[in-house]
Write a protein that holds these residues in place. Structure first.
Motif, mmCIF file in Angstrom:
data_model
loop_
_atom_site.group_PDB
_atom_site.id
_atom_site.type_symbol
_atom_site.label_atom_id
_atom_site.label_comp_id
_atom_site.label_asym_id
_atom_site.label_seq_id
_atom_site.Cartn_x
_atom_site.Cartn_y
_atom_site.Cartn_z
ATOM 1 N N UNK A 1 9.217 14.765 0.131
ATOM 2 C CA UNK A 1 10.402 13.950 0.216
ATOM 3 C C UNK A 1 9.959 12.493 0.169
ATOM 4 N N UNK A 2 10.734 11.700 -0.538
ATOM 5 C CA UNK A 2 10.441 10.273 -0.604
ATOM 6 C C UNK A 2 11.746 9.554 -0.301
ATOM 7 N N UNK A 3 11.705 8.630 0.653
ATOM 8 C CA UNK A 3 12.926 7.943 1.059
ATOM 9 C C UNK A 3 12.777 6.458 0.775
ATOM 10 N N UNK A 4 13.875 5.868 0.314
ATOM 11 C CA UNK A 4 13.803 4.465 -0.064
ATOM 12 C C UNK A 4 15.154 3.804 0.202
ATOM 13 N N UNK A 5 15.118 2.580 0.693
ATOM 14 C CA UNK A 5 16.366 1.823 0.850
ATOM 15 C C UNK A 5 16.332 0.678 -0.157
ATOM 16 N N UNK A 6 17.398 0.589 -0.945
ATOM 17 C CA UNK A 6 17.460 -0.447 -1.973
ATOM 18 C C UNK A 6 18.611 -1.384 -1.634
ATOM 19 N N UNK A 7 18.326 -2.667 -1.595
ATOM 20 C CA UNK A 7 19.366 -3.635 -1.227
ATOM 21 C C UNK A 7 20.377 -3.778 -2.358
ATOM 22 N N UNK A 8 21.438 -4.503 -2.090
ATOM 23 C CA UNK A 8 22.497 -4.633 -3.094
ATOM 24 C C UNK A 8 22.021 -5.385 -4.328
ATOM 25 N N UNK A 9 20.946 -6.154 -4.158
ATOM 26 C CA UNK A 9 20.418 -6.872 -5.312
ATOM 27 C C UNK A 9 19.276 -6.114 -5.970
ATOM 28 N N UNK A 10 19.238 -4.798 -5.743
ATOM 29 C CA UNK A 10 18.259 -3.912 -6.382
ATOM 30 C C UNK A 10 16.812 -4.168 -5.988
ATOM 31 N N UNK A 11 16.623 -4.665 -4.775
ATOM 32 C CA UNK A 11 15.253 -4.851 -4.300
ATOM 33 C C UNK A 11 14.963 -3.763 -3.260
ATOM 34 N N UNK A 12 13.877 -3.033 -3.416
ATOM 35 C CA UNK A 12 13.550 -2.030 -2.395
ATOM 36 C C UNK A 12 13.154 -2.709 -1.090
ATOM 37 N N UNK A 13 13.838 -2.385 0.004
ATOM 38 C CA UNK A 13 13.531 -3.063 1.267
ATOM 39 C C UNK A 13 12.856 -2.141 2.280
ATOM 40 N N UNK A 14 12.812 -0.860 1.951
ATOM 41 C CA UNK A 14 12.093 0.050 2.845
ATOM 42 C C UNK A 14 11.678 1.282 2.055
ATOM 43 N N UNK A 15 10.471 1.742 2.288
ATOM 44 C CA UNK A 15 9.999 2.933 1.585
ATOM 45 C C UNK A 15 9.224 3.804 2.556
ATOM 46 N N UNK A 16 9.404 5.100 2.422
ATOM 47 C CA UNK A 16 8.621 6.008 3.249
ATOM 48 C C UNK A 16 8.388 7.314 2.510
ATOM 49 N N UNK A 17 7.153 7.774 2.570
ATOM 50 C CA UNK A 17 6.835 9.105 2.067
ATOM 51 C C UNK A 17 6.988 10.066 3.230
ATOM 52 N N UNK A 18 7.915 11.002 3.104
ATOM 53 C CA UNK A 18 8.225 11.834 4.255
ATOM 54 C C UNK A 18 7.693 13.259 4.125
ATOM 55 N N UNK A 19 7.012 13.522 3.052
ATOM 56 C CA UNK A 19 6.566 14.893 2.824
ATOM 57 C C UNK A 19 5.457 15.319 3.758
ATOM 58 N N UNK A 20 5.358 16.608 3.991
ATOM 59 C CA UNK A 20 4.282 17.108 4.840
ATOM 60 C C UNK A 20 3.061 17.474 3.994
ATOM 61 N N UNK A 21 3.316 17.787 2.723
ATOM 62 C CA UNK A 21 2.206 18.202 1.865
ATOM 63 C C UNK A 21 1.428 16.992 1.369
ATOM 64 N N UNK A 22 0.146 17.165 1.275
ATOM 65 C CA UNK A 22 -0.690 16.095 0.740
ATOM 66 C C UNK A 22 -0.523 16.039 -0.772
ATOM 67 N N UNK A 23 -0.469 14.806 -1.265
ATOM 68 C CA UNK A 23 -0.217 14.662 -2.694
ATOM 69 C C UNK A 23 -1.390 13.989 -3.383
ATOM 70 N N UNK A 24 -1.380 14.121 -4.676
ATOM 71 C CA UNK A 24 -2.370 13.393 -5.464
ATOM 72 C C UNK A 24 -1.993 11.914 -5.479
ATOM 73 N N UNK A 25 -2.968 11.096 -5.766
ATOM 74 C CA UNK A 25 -2.774 9.645 -5.738
ATOM 75 C C UNK A 25 -1.587 9.174 -6.578
ATOM 76 N N UNK A 26 -1.517 9.690 -7.803
ATOM 77 C CA UNK A 26 -0.507 9.179 -8.727
ATOM 78 C C UNK A 26 0.887 9.710 -8.422
#
Lengths: 135, 186
Positions: free
Chosen positions: A5-30
């Motif tokens: 799961x990936x969670x992101x908050x985007x402001x009204x001017x399309x700027x990401x203001x918060x990001x979080x990787x919520x997954x439990x599984x380990x992922x590859x770098x890319x």
């Protein structure tokens, strides 16, 4: 808990203001950048959809392989975007509503400038706790 | 024997006109925000808040004495109690506790468990030195100065910085004897 799961908050001017990787599984770098890319790409769909309905919660507006994008649009047009594997729709909705409450608290803080990055560690902890609870 | 001073501001608080707590909190927040934008430096903001508080205090003391019916305090200990129990209740809606007296009885702490000024507030990294409630310092200092007590008020504990309560240290520097600018026999 969702495996990814990936969670992101985007402001009204399309700027990401918060990001979080919520997954439990380990992922590859890319993979991390890939998730953000998918979310950003679905912003256009959100823009079209947001004005066609009065609902704040827009479920499964876009998909990528087995991953689904759900979005919650606040009254101020801030967008909460969640990339998840489609299972628990009610959980996602509850998650968004509780995050909305947290976001309002952040917004009421006089020292926070609307539209700037949410740096509060308290907020981050709470969001991650909610993700564990609902997703 | 003088009338016993009220030991709590509940009655006055109940009858006073009030504003919505959120309006109050957000208005104060907006002031602080604007000061940070204008002055840019946190230390300057602290100073300015203190000065604003002082200006409020020198006026507020008159209202306080007019409405609260407190009698003359015999010593600094009584003064501190009245501020904590009556003053804070009247104007802020909360009561403070007075603790940590030093041996001479000139320094004490006012401890606030609850502070309506700081609802919603979280200090960002850029404002770490900020005493968000510094206006309270000034109010206490200004009010006491008008009743001939020179004091120094400093923050000891601050919940916004992770402490468990708000602690305001009030130190009595000197009592200024009342001065009459006129002479009776002239």
């Amino acid at each position: 808990m969702a495996s990814t799961a990936c969670f992101m908050i985007v402001s009204r001017t399309d700027i990401p203001i918060y990001e979080a990787e919520l997954g439990s599984a380990l992922k590859k770098e890319d993979a991390a950048q890939q998730h953000q890319f998918i979310l950003h790409a679905s912003l256009d769909i959100v823009q079209d959809l947001a004005w066609t309905t009065s609902a704040m919660f827009l479920k499964a507006i876009d998909r990528f392989n087995d991953l689904v994008v759900s979005v919650y649009v606040t009254a101020g047009h801030t967008r909460f975007m969640l990339l998840h594997d489609s299972r628990n729709e009610d959980g996602v909705k509850c998650f968004f509503q509780e995050v909305h409450e947290l976001y309002i608290k952040i917004l009421l803080n006089p020292l926070y400038l609307p539209g700037s990055r949410i740096a509060s560690s308290h907020f981050d902890t709470k969001v991650r706790a909610l993700a564990r609870k609902y997703l | 024997m003088p009338a016993v001073a009220p030991r709590s501001g509940d009655a006055i608080f109940a009858s006073a006109e009030r504003v919505n707590a959120e309006l109050f909190t957000l208005t104060y927040g907006a002031i602080v925000r604007q000061l940070i934008t204008d002055l840019e430096e946190v230390d300057e903001v602290n100073k300015q808040l203190d000065q604003m508080g002082y200006n409020i205090g020198v006026r507020l003391i008159d209202e306080f004495l007019a409405k609260s019916n407190v009698s003359r305090c015999v010593d600094f200990k009584e003064t501190a109690e009245v501020i904590a129990k009556v003053g804070f209740k009247m104007f802020l809606g909360v009561t403070a506790t007075v603790t940590n007296w030093d041996a001479e009885g000139t320094t004490c702490s006012l401890v606030l468990e609850d502070n309506p000024l700081v609802d919603f507030v979280e200090l960002p990294d850029t404002c770490q030195g900020l005493h968000y409630c510094n206006v309270l310092n000034g109010v206490v200092r200004g009010a006491l100065e008008m009743v001939s007590m020179k004091t120094e008020v400093t923050w000891i504990r601050d919940m916004l910085r992770g402490d468990d309560a708000y602690e305001l240290q009030v130190k009595l520097l000197k009592q200024i004897p009342e001065e009459y600018p006129y002479k009776d026999d002239e």
